[in-house]
Scaffold this active site. Structure first.
Site, PDB file in Angstrom:
ATOM      1  N   CYS A 134       0.838  -1.208   0.000  1.00 47.16           N
ATOM      2  CA  CYS A 134       0.000   0.000   0.000  1.00 47.16           C
ATOM      3  C   CYS A 134       0.872   1.257   0.000  1.00 47.16           C
ATOM      4  CB  CYS A 134      -0.927  -0.007   1.216  1.00 47.16           C
ATOM      5  SG  CYS A 134      -1.924   1.484   1.380  1.00 47.16           S
ATOM      6  N   CYS A 137      -0.328   4.076   2.242  1.00 48.14           N
ATOM      7  CA  CYS A 137      -0.038   3.855   3.669  1.00 48.14           C
ATOM      8  C   CYS A 137       1.434   4.082   3.976  1.00 48.14           C
ATOM      9  CB  CYS A 137      -0.389   2.427   4.087  1.00 48.14           C
ATOM     10  SG  CYS A 137      -1.924   1.794   3.430  1.00 48.14           S
ATOM     11  N   ASP A 138       2.302   3.573   3.131  1.00 48.73           N
ATOM     12  CA  ASP A 138       3.714   3.462   3.501  1.00 48.73           C
ATOM     13  C   ASP A 138       4.685   4.302   2.673  1.00 48.73           C
ATOM     14  OD1 ASP A 138       2.978   1.617   5.447  1.00 48.73           O
ATOM     15  OD2 ASP A 138       3.073  -0.048   4.036  1.00 48.73           O
TER      16      ASP A 138
END
Ligand code: NAP
Length: 312
Positions: A134, A137-138
């Site tokens: 993701c 997200c990261d």
């Protein structure tokens, strides 16, 4: 079978826990069948920085544990088993695990989706430590670094384009020499100076599990079989997601992609009284916070449906 439950929640990511918190606070005493591997995709994440309410990063498993305790605090019953079969053709609905069967007046499907992985042992060891599924997200953790994205579909290019805003370079590794992604995404990716392509190549290993972080990938040319190493600080696996909806096939309408079909703007499925929240019905956003949002919607819709049926 015991007395029918007003609400049975199947699955336990942010969608399931949020549905449980709302249903429990509405005095609906929900039963949550949260699966043997409770917690969903956040259990495979290390730092979460984009879930509102946390100034400092929170670990994915810690966030899920907090949600679980919050749901229990208001009276959610939890069952750590997998649902193996459902029957939505009769009312109350029936939900079966290996050991028991439960009846529910309403059901919230919150079984999530699973990111497809390459299947490498090093990938399993490094997930959350440089390997991610993701970018939203990261990606932030790889600011000004070099990353590899694996895949040739829209997800891979979307991840690459998102990452290109943050990182120094993105190498998209694809096993063929043509992309599956839409023309517009291809045009954008080809025009981005930070994105390069490694064609007809597979990632066959990720370095360096012994060091506990990603330092590179081993590539295999699928035509010649030649192996080479490429330095990288992060690897984003973007080869698709599989919604965890097999047990619902034939019970509620699924899209051809396997996601549960819901009426736009609602969590209502094709069966009145059965609601779907989170990644099991969302192939687009796939965020913890959007899953939590639709979990809330599902609980409110279940409550209203029960009232309308005079079952509340
Ligand atoms: P996808 O279209 O199925 O693409 C998966 C990609 O991963 C393919 O290029 C495939 O290679 C590759 N792949 C699969 N297994 C692999 C493996 N074991 N090793 C290496 N490569 C592997 O999946 P997706 O990109 O997640 O898209 C899913 C659906 O969502 C599509 O309909 C897509 O259009 C849609 N979507 C749209 C957007 C958007 O419009 N912004 C964004 C994301 C997703 P091959 O090409 O060789 O099969």
């Amino acid at each position: 079978m015991a007395t029918p439950r007003k609400v049975i929640i199947i699955g336990s990511g942010p969608a399931g826990y949020t549905a449980a918190i709302y249903a429990a606070r509405a005095n609906l005493a929900p039963l949550m069948i949260n699966g043997v591997q409770a917690g969903g995709q956040l259990m495979l994440t290390t730092h979460v920085e984009n879930y509102p309410g946390f100034v400092d990063p929170v670990l994915g498993p810690e966030l899920m544990e907090t949600m679980r305790k919050q749901a229990e605090r208001f009276g959610t019953d939890m069952l750590g088993e997998d649902v193996i079969e459902v029957d939505f053709t009769r009312r109350p609905f029936v939900v079966r695990t290996a050991d028991a069967a439960f009846e529910g007046q309403t059901i919230v499907i919150a079984t999530g989706a699973t990111a497809r992985m390459l299947g490498l042992p090093s990938e399993t060891l490094l997930i959350g430590h440089g390997v991610s599924t993701c970018a939203t997200c990261d990606g932030f953790f790889f600011k000004d670094q070099d990353v590899v994205v694996v895949g040739g579909g829209d997800s891979a290019l979307e991840e690459a384009l998102y990452l290109a805003r943050l990182v120094r370079s993105v190498a998209v590794v694809h096993r063929r020499d043509t992309l599956r992604a839409s023309k517009i995404m291809q045009d954008r990716a080809f025009a981005n100076p930070k994105i390069s392509f490694v064609w007809k190549s597979e990632v066959v290993d990720i370095l360096d599990p012994a060091g506990g972080k990603v330092t590179g990938v081993v590539l295999r040319d699928v035509v010649t079989g030649a192996r080479s190493e490429r330095r990288a600080d992060g690897v984003f696996v973007a080869i698709g997601h599989l919604p965890n909806t097999a047990i619902f096939r034939g019970q509620v309408d699924l899209l051809p992609s396997g996601y549960v079909r819901v009426e736009p703007g609602t969590t209502r499925t094709s069966v009145p009284g059965v609601f779907a929240a989170g990644d099991a019905q969302d192939s687009v956003f796939r965020q913890a916070v959007t899953a939590a949002g639709t979990g809330c919607m599902a609980a409110l819709e279940a409550e209203r449906w029960l009232e309308a049926q005079h079952l509340g």
